[in-house]
Structure formats: structure tokens, C-alpha cells
Design an enzyme around this catalytic site. Structure first.
Site, short mmCIF file in Angstrom:
data_model
loop_
_atom_site.label_atom_id
_atom_site.label_comp_id
_atom_site.label_asym_id
_atom_site.label_seq_id
_atom_site.Cartn_x
_atom_site.Cartn_y
_atom_site.Cartn_z
CB VAL A 145 -11.52 -2.59 0.99
CG1 VAL A 145 -12.26 -3.39 -0.08
CG2 VAL A 145 -10.21 -2.06 0.42
CD GLU A 146 -15.27 -6.28 3.15
OE1 GLU A 146 -16.48 -6.08 2.90
OE2 GLU A 146 -14.62 -7.20 2.62
CB THR A 147 -17.92 -0.70 5.99
OG1 THR A 147 -16.93 -0.70 7.03
CG2 THR A 147 -18.52 -2.08 5.83
CE1 TYR A 344 -12.44 -7.04 -0.07
CE2 TYR A 344 -10.68 -8.49 0.67
CZ TYR A 344 -11.73 -7.65 0.95
OH TYR A 344 -12.08 -7.41 2.27
#
Length: 364
Positions: A145-147, A344
Site C-alpha cells: 500500500v505504501e510504496t 487504510y
């Protein structure tokens, strides 16, 4: 980052990360630890700002740092109008939509990249799960999800982003002063860590909020939770998948992750005895015992009725359609400490599940 400040920063980061790029082989994930393409910067430097230089002098005194070093580092930071613009709040009245949000992260690109990442780092993920108690699929979900496993770590110089938000946070924001103070603290953590490591504070790049590496740690989180998990005597969250894996696991354990506890259970609502207002009052904070939860009209599957800890009713809005609901445990709440958002946390959980399922299919 913690509480509502992390939520605001990472809500913006999530929107920026939503534009997926073609996946690259995760097995080749050994990028320059502090590299990346740096955006072009305007010429206005913070060396001309009296408030920034006063901050530098105060920081040097409080942290026992060389005042000239701090002044030079902060003085070279540039104001980035793009960063300030990206921190503007979303337009009021924008409806939340879990299905749309989910589609940004649970897609073939991230799932395929997650499978490659898991295959390339299976031993490290298994070690982190054993040592910290955090399931591999949760760690994989976070990094995806982040990167997208290091593919989108940001291209802003961290010193520029942090200085811009510390000294020029958009005044139109309803909590501008609170946010500005938060980023001043993050700037302090960043400069202190760079000096302690003997590193060049002008080199690291990251998101427009100053988050760095595969897990997008803010400087305070880097200082507190980052670990050298590959044993090379340095912490490299951008170039070392092992360090990123171990650091995310350490973060969750530090916030109270309980090994073996599910993060969510399916839930349905019984209209005949539903007290939705009471169930939603604590928001995502687990508050209700199984008995009190079900007494207020929440219907759990058999395996959830044996749950020992508190539960929360998590509502996920779907625009004009009916909301979706899950029962969140204390581990669900821990995931929201990474980003204070139930949307999230659900994206992390569901991406991890999809990657795990795809990995199992690939091995069959």
C-alpha cells in the site's frame, strides 16, 4: 507518526500513491539507499528566513549539535510550493467510498508485485513473523500500500519537504499551527538522526510529507522503530527489503500487536435489536466485549464468539450505497496507528490476503 497528524499526512500520501506504475521484479529490489530522482527546486532557501535560523540555533542548543552544521543544513532547504499545495485539506463534502478506495490498492499490479516480493523475501518475512508475531501478510500489505514494494518512495528532498511544512504550512488548513509544530518536531528528528549517523541531510528523498523508504517512515518513526534486520550494521529502509520488513514488524509490536489474534471478523447487523449509534460511538477503538457487542445487534460468525478481547464496529462508507461493516479487534486498531484510517487498515489487510492467496495459487 501517531494519532490524527499521521492520518492527515498519510491520507495525502495514499492519494499520491494511488497512481500505480508497472511492477518491477522484487527480487532485484536493491535500490540506492538514499537515491532517487529529485524534483527541480525553486531558488528560495531557508537561509534567508529568520524564523528558520532561530529554530536551527534552538535545535542545536537543545540537542547538543554543532550550530553551524544545523544552520548550513537547514539553510540549504528550499521552499516547495507543490508540497504546501498537496497538504491542503480535501474539499468539504467529498463522500467516502470504500469500494473506490479499495480499487486503488487491491489491483493486479500490486498483487503481482507482492507475490514477487514475498517470494524473494520469504525467509525474512517468516523470521519477522516468528520474532515479532506480526503475520507476513500484514507486513506485505503495508509495504504494498505504501510504496508498491519500493517502486514509489517519493522524489522530494526530505529536508525541503519538512522545512516547507514546518515553516510554511498552508494557513488555510483548519489545524495549520498544530501541523506546523508537528513538522518542526519531525524536522528536528531528521536533522538529529542525520548528524548522529554522520550522513548528508541534503541527500535523502521521500514523499512530499517527508516520509522515507519502503515503509514510508517519518523521521520520528525511523528514529524509534527502524532496525538493522539484514545485519550489515546500518539501517536502510529504501534499499534493504530486510530492514523494511523488520522495521514494520517492530513498529507493530511496539504498538501492541498480539500474535495469533485476527485483525477483523465478518459482521452483520440484526435490525430487530440494532443499536448502531451506540456501536459506532467509540469509532474504531475496540470497546465492546463479545456479549455487549452482540447484545447491541451485531451478529458474529461462530469463531468470533470465542474472541477474548474488545471489539469495535467499523463502518466503511460506500458513497450513496449501503456501508460495509467489519468487527475490528485490538490488532485492527494497531494497524490504524500506522495511519489513523479504517479504510487504510482494510486496504492493508485485503492486499495482504490477496497476495497470500495469489502466492498459494502460484505454488500449487
Amino acid at each position: 507518526m501517531s494519532t490524527s497528524l499521521r492520518s492527515a499526512v498519510f491520507t495525502a500520501l495514499i492519494a499520491a500513491a494511488a497512481q500505480a506504475v508497472p511492477a518491477q521484479p522484487a527480487g532485484a529490489l536493491k535500490k540506492p539507499p538514499r537515491g532517487g530522482k529529485v524534483v527541480k527546486l525553486p531558488a528560495v532557501a531557508y537561509s534567508t528566513r529568520a524564523d528558520a535560523m532561530a529554530f536551527a540555533d534552538d535545535l542545536a542548543q537543545r540537542r547538543d549539535l554543532d550550530p553551524e552544521w544545523v544552520r548550513r543544513a537547514l539553510g540549504d532547504a528550499k521552499f516547495l510550493p507543490t508540497v504546501a499545495r498537496l497538504m491542503q485539506p480535501a474539499p468539504s463534502g467529498t463522500p467516502k467510498n470504500w469500494r473506490v478506495y479499495r480499487s486503488r490498492f487491491i489491483d493486479p499490479v500490486r498483487i503481482a508485485a507482492g507475490v514477487r516480493f514475498w517470494q524473494a523475501n520469504a525467509d525474512t518475512l517468516a523470521r519477522a513473523e516468528k520474532e515479532y508475531g506480526v503475520p507476513a501478510e500484514i507486513i506485505v500489505g503495508i509495504l504494498g500500500v505504501e510504496t508498491i514494494y519500493g517502486q514509489q518512495m517519493g522524489s522530494f528532498r526530505v529536508i525541503d519537504a519538512l522545512a516547507t511544512l514546518a515553516f510554511d504550512f498552508p494557513q488555510a488548513h483548519p489545524r495549520a499551527e498544530e501541523r506546523s509544530q508537528y513538522f518542526r518536531r519531525e524536522l528536528e528528528h531528521f536533522l538529529s538522526t542525520e548528524k548522529r549517523l554522520g550522513a548528508d541531510p541534503l541527500q535523502p528523498v521521500g514523499s512530499f510529507a517527508g516520509a522515507m523508504g519502503m515503509p514510508q517512515f517519518m523521521p520520528s518513526s525511523w528514529e524509534k522503530w527502524a532496525v538493522d534486520y539484514d545485519g550489515d550494521s546500518k539501517v536502510d529502509l529504501a534499499g534493504s527489503a530486510a530492514d523494511a520488513i523488520g522495521s514494520v514488524a517492530n513498529y507493530f509490536k511496539g504498538y501492541g500487536w498480539q500474535a495469533g489474534m485476527p485483525a477483523i471478523y465478518p459482521v452483520s447487523l440484526d435490525p430487530a435489536r440494532l443499536d448502531k449509534e451506540a456501536l459506532l460511538a467509540p469509532d474504531i477503538l475496540p470497546t465492546f466485549s463479545v456479549a455487549s457487542f452482540t447484545a447491541k445487534g451485531a451478529v458474529l460468525p461462530p469463531e468470533a464468539t470465542q474472541h477474548k478481547g474488545p471489539l469495535a464496529l467499523v463502518e466503511l462508507q460506500n458513497g450513496d450505497d449501503e456501508p460495509s461493516y467489519v468487527a475490528g479487534t485490538e490488532n485492527f486498531y494497531v494497524i490504524t496507528r500506522y495511519n489513523w484510517s479504517s479504510y487504510y487498515a482494510m486496504a492493508v489487510i485485503e492486499l495482504g490476503r490477496e497476495v497470500k492467496a495469489a502466492l498459494e495459487r502460484a505454488g500449487s
